[in-house]
Design an enzyme around this catalytic site. Structure first.
Site, PDB file in Angstrom:
ATOM      1  N   GLY B  73      -0.259 -35.463 -16.764  1.00 33.76           N
ATOM      2  CA  GLY B  73      -1.120 -34.207 -17.618  1.00 33.76           C
ATOM      3  C   GLY B  73      -1.135 -34.924 -19.418  1.00 33.76           C
ATOM      4  N   THR B  74       0.398 -35.092 -20.287  1.00 38.23           N
ATOM      5  CA  THR B  74       0.431 -35.339 -21.644  1.00 38.23           C
ATOM      6  C   THR B  74       0.584 -37.186 -21.931  1.00 38.23           C
ATOM      7  OG1 THR B  74       2.095 -34.077 -21.829  1.00 38.23           O
ATOM      8  CG2 THR B  74       1.993 -35.415 -23.595  1.00 38.23           C
ATOM      9  N   ASN B 152      -4.910 -23.485 -20.581  1.00 38.02           N
ATOM     10  CA  ASN B 152      -3.872 -23.079 -19.758  1.00 38.02           C
ATOM     11  C   ASN B 152      -3.563 -21.551 -19.976  1.00 38.02           C
ATOM     12  OD1 ASN B 152      -3.401 -24.236 -22.464  1.00 38.02           O
ATOM     13  ND2 ASN B 152      -1.311 -23.644 -21.474  1.00 38.02           N
ATOM     14  N   GLN B 180      -6.109 -27.682 -16.528  1.00 32.04           N
ATOM     15  CA  GLN B 180      -6.275 -27.146 -15.610  1.00 32.04           C
ATOM     16  C   GLN B 180      -7.790 -26.500 -15.328  1.00 32.04           C
ATOM     17  OE1 GLN B 180      -3.950 -24.949 -15.424  1.00 32.04           O
ATOM     18  NE2 GLN B 180      -2.485 -24.772 -16.858  1.00 32.04           N
ATOM     19  N   SER B 200      -4.143 -33.705 -14.296  1.00 27.59           N
ATOM     20  CA  SER B 200      -2.731 -33.637 -14.176  1.00 27.59           C
ATOM     21  C   SER B 200      -2.734 -33.643 -12.392  1.00 27.59           C
ATOM     22  CB  SER B 200      -2.295 -33.069 -15.053  1.00 27.59           C
ATOM     23  OG  SER B 200      -0.757 -32.818 -14.589  1.00 27.59           O
ATOM     24  N   GLY B 201      -1.409 -34.027 -11.885  1.00 25.59           N
ATOM     25  CA  GLY B 201      -1.798 -34.085 -10.760  1.00 25.59           C
ATOM     26  C   GLY B 201      -0.862 -32.220 -10.044  1.00 25.59           C
ATOM     27  N   HIS B 202       0.357 -31.816 -10.351  1.00 25.83           N
ATOM     28  CA  HIS B 202       0.805 -30.863 -10.166  1.00 25.83           C
ATOM     29  C   HIS B 202      -0.228 -29.443 -10.185  1.00 25.83           C
ATOM     30  CE1 HIS B 202       2.805 -29.421 -13.871  1.00 25.83           C
ATOM     31  NE2 HIS B 202       2.425 -30.656 -14.507  1.00 25.83           N
ATOM     32  N   THR B 238       4.862 -50.335 -13.178  1.00 22.79           N
ATOM     33  CA  THR B 238       4.546 -50.031 -11.412  1.00 22.79           C
ATOM     34  C   THR B 238       3.917 -48.560 -10.830  1.00 22.79           C
ATOM     35  OG1 THR B 238       5.871 -52.243 -11.372  1.00 22.79           O
ATOM     36  CG2 THR B 238       5.806 -50.483  -9.528  1.00 22.79           C
ATOM     37  N   CYS B 326      10.071 -14.786 -27.804  1.00 24.24           N
ATOM     38  CA  CYS B 326      10.942 -14.606 -26.921  1.00 24.24           C
ATOM     39  C   CYS B 326      10.603 -15.917 -25.775  1.00 24.24           C
ATOM     40  CB  CYS B 326      11.499 -13.341 -26.203  1.00 24.24           C
ATOM     41  SG  CYS B 326      12.333 -12.487 -27.244  1.00 24.24           S
TER      42      CYS B 326
END
Lengths: 285, 389
Positions: B73-74, B152, B180, B200-202, B238, B326
């Site tokens: 995605g980036t 997101n 998203q 994005s695939g994941h 590739t 945090c």
């Protein structure tokens, strides 16, 4: 995912001494919700012997903040006030088998609460008041110069990043980073140590005049002009005479009251960094 | 629960077994290079084209040639913006929002340092945009508008149909980071004039390391990765054959699952959210509830800190995420929740639950069972709660 020691995990899972002592002999409060962590420490002290008989805590914060607070209460129980006053943030971190570098500020919070509580026992208010010459350096997390200098001294900190890990200063908007760097410089100069802040810079070869001018131009293009342009200003190289560099401000930099600062802290600092520490920059009007 | 209850699907998703099965031959015997002249390699090109077709179908785009495969995605986001800036070198203004993913936001900060002029649109307390602010931000110098589709962290959906129309009317390129939302809600790119779209695939049950950029025909394009002639000269390198095949299958599955996502998954999310609001005092749901992804719920738990909640959930085998300082990797909490003006007392204790079609009702019941005790325990340690809460 933080790499916490088993002891940190254990103290987070089963924290000792949670709660508040009723009618305590000393209270220490530090932090706030905005800062991301806060601690309220209450102590029962035997007035005759000066021994801490009981210690309880309430903490808002991450696992390491809760573990540090709980560890602190375990450590100081049975100590006299004088002994407890010597406890440092390193002692708390060591007790837990170490903390991730980015989480060292949790141990600092524990030490601070203890200090405030001891001062409170001796008559000071439960929340730490700003004293005398103290100055807020980091506005995002309300960190004072005294706190930063102390962290530098006690933990042998060398870089701005380390100061952020220990005190949070510089971890928000980051605008105070130059000031933190200044405190570091001042402290280590005073200490007369020979430690160089980053890494040893290899001795640069002596440049020919042409090489130097080319390097100055390149540095201005890459390091200086984009920053000025972002604010609607610009700078032009006029002349170079040995280590004297003459520049002219353009755009909004012209007549800007901060131009003098920009000249020294951006233009000159960058040229010193990349070319020669003896470079001096002068503005041509 | 003997297995992890995975409620962090906006971070990444499980690879679907169908996806893995389809990929496997290309990680073993079918290792040819699709650019080769010989049959062993060259025949693989048709598998890539098949994926291009299914991704095109998922988005209801006009033509498969509008899909460019990337590594993530980036990369898609970076390509969209950098390509447009190179295509319009005279224009120096970019419009985006304060709540974008770092893939956009960090790039924009970088471009700002290079001298570009940036407008970061505000959001309101619900996480929604004011489109009038967008309209008045556009000027002669605007090169690109980049506005995410769904957030997101909160799942809040922006009205990209209207934004696309505004951009089209003012003749400005419009890119949307839809990482998203693709796979969770249907797209009609044949009807909505979006010029560039990143996915994005994941996030939709394909593996990590593959993404795509939709480039509407007629959109000026300049490659980001400069190299060979792959992807119709739009992305050198590739092809990641196995992952592209995986993304193709994932796109098919997503299209088939739209109904499930928007009925069953939505119901599970609502069940979780309603139970939390009902059973636990001092909580708030962050983000507009009407314009929101069906799988996401962002909830702020007052007086306690997110990392502690996550670690307690972790002990119980529940995976979620938080916007607290945090956990953010910096010392400041979520830029999204801060932009929405949510009180710090809720931001520090914000937890994001994000579901997928693999979540089952008993998992949600389990979380509903465990969570109140965790929150109560941490509040007992907190100095900001008094004994009654």
């Amino acid at each position: 995912m933080w790499d916490y020691t088993d002891k940190v995990k254990e103290f987070f899972k089963n924290p000792r001494n949670v709660g508040e002592i009723e009618n305590p002999d000393a209270i220490g409060e530090v932090g706030s919700i905005i800062c991301g962590d806060a601690l309220r420490l209450t102590l029962r002290i035997d007035k005759k012997t000066g021994k801490i008989i009981d210690a309880k805590f309430k903490t808002f914060g991450c696992a390491s903040a809760i573990a540090s607070s709980s560890a602190l209460t375990e450590m100081i129980k049975g100590m006299t006030i004088e002994e407890a006053a010597k406890v440092t943030n390193q002692d708390i971190a060591n007790y837990l088998g170490g903390l991730p570098e980015e989480k060292m500020h949790c141990s600092v919070m524990g030490m601070e609460a203890l200090e405030v509580a001891i001062a409170n026992y001796r008559g000071a208010p439960v929340k730490k008041a700003m004293v005398g010459e103290e100055r807020i350096i980091c506005k995002c997390f309300s960190v004072t110069d005294q706190k930063i200098i102390r962290a530098i001294k006690e933990n042998n900190l060398k870089t701005v990043e380390e100061v952020t890990h220990y005190t949070k200063a510089g971890g928000g908007c980051g605008k105070c980073k130059p000031e933190i760097q200044k405190l570091l410089n001042e402290f280590w100069e005073k200490e007369e140590t020979k430690i160089i802040q980053h890494k040893e810079v290899p001795q640069k070869k002596k440049l020919t005049n042409l090489q130097k001018i080319a390097l100055i131009q390149e540095t201005m293009e890459r390091e200086i002009r984009p920053q000025l342009k972002a604010d609607g200003g610009d700078v032009e190289l006029i002349d170079v005479d040995r280590n004297k560099v003459y520049v002219k401000f353009l755009g909004v930099c012209l007549g800007c009251p901060a131009a003098g600062v920009t000249l020294k802290e951006l233009v000159e600092a960058k040229l010193k960094e990349f070319i020669d520490k003896d470079i001096e920059v002068e503005e041509v009007k | 629960m003997d297995k992890v209850v995975y409620l962090d699907n906006n971070a990444t998703t499980q690879v679907a077994s169908e996806v893995f099965a389809a990929m496997k031959p290309f990680l073993t015997e079918e290792y040819g290079n699709p650019s080769s002249m010989h049959t062993f390699g060259g025949k693989i090109k048709k598998n890539i084209d098949a994926s291009r077709q299914t991704v095109c179908d998922l988005l209801s785009a006009n033509d498969p040639s509008e899909i460019v495969f990337t590594s993530c995605g980036t990369e898609s986001d970076n390509t969209a913006i950098m390509s447009t800036l190179r295509s319009y070198p005279e224009k120096k203004h970019i419009i985006t929002t304060k709540v974008e993913h770092p893939a956009i936001l960090s790039l924009c900060k970088y471009l700002e340092n290079l001298g570009y002029r940036l407008t970061y649109l505000d959001v309101d307390e619900d996480g929604l945009l004011d489109l009038n602010e967008l309209k008045s931000a556009i000027d002669y110098d605007t090169a690109i508008i980049s506005i995410m589709h769904a957030n997101n962290e909160t799942g809040v959906i922006f009205p990209i149909e209207e934004i696309a129309e505004i951009a089209r009317m003012r003749n400005v390129v419009f890119h949307t980071d839809a990482v998203q939302s693709v796979g969770k809600i249907p797209f009609r790119l044949n009807e909505i004039p979006i010029d560039l779209l990143s996915l994005s695939g994941h996030k939709l049950h394909a593996p990590k390391g593959v993404g795509a950029l939709y480039v509407r025909k007629g959109t000026k394009f300049s490659p980001f990765l400069i190299g060979g002639h792959q992807e119709l000269n739009r992305r050198g390198g590739t092809e990641n054959v196995a992952s592209i095949v995986g993304l193709g299958v994932a796109a098919q599955l997503a299209k088939k699952n739209f109904d499930d996502e928007n009925t069953r998954v939505r119901k599970l999310r609502d069940k979780l959210e309603n139970a939390i609001v009902e059973k636990i005092p001092n909580v708030r749901v962050n983000g507009n509830k009407d314009s929101r992804l069906p799988n996401t719920s962002n909830i702020g738990f007052e007086f306690i800190e997110g990392e502690s909640i996550l670690l307690k959930l972790d002990e119980k085998g529940v995976a979620a995420s938080s916007g607290s300082a945090c956990t953010s990797g910096s010392l400041m909490p979520s830029h999204v929740l801060r932009a929405m003006g949510i009180p710090f007392t809720f931001i520090q204790g914000s937890i994001r639950f994000s579901l997928s079609c693999y979540n089952r009702e008993e998992e949600i019941n389990y979380v509903i069972e465990q969570l109140p005790g965790i929150i109560k325990g941490l509040r007992e340690i907190s100095p900001f709660t008094n004994k009654k809460s």
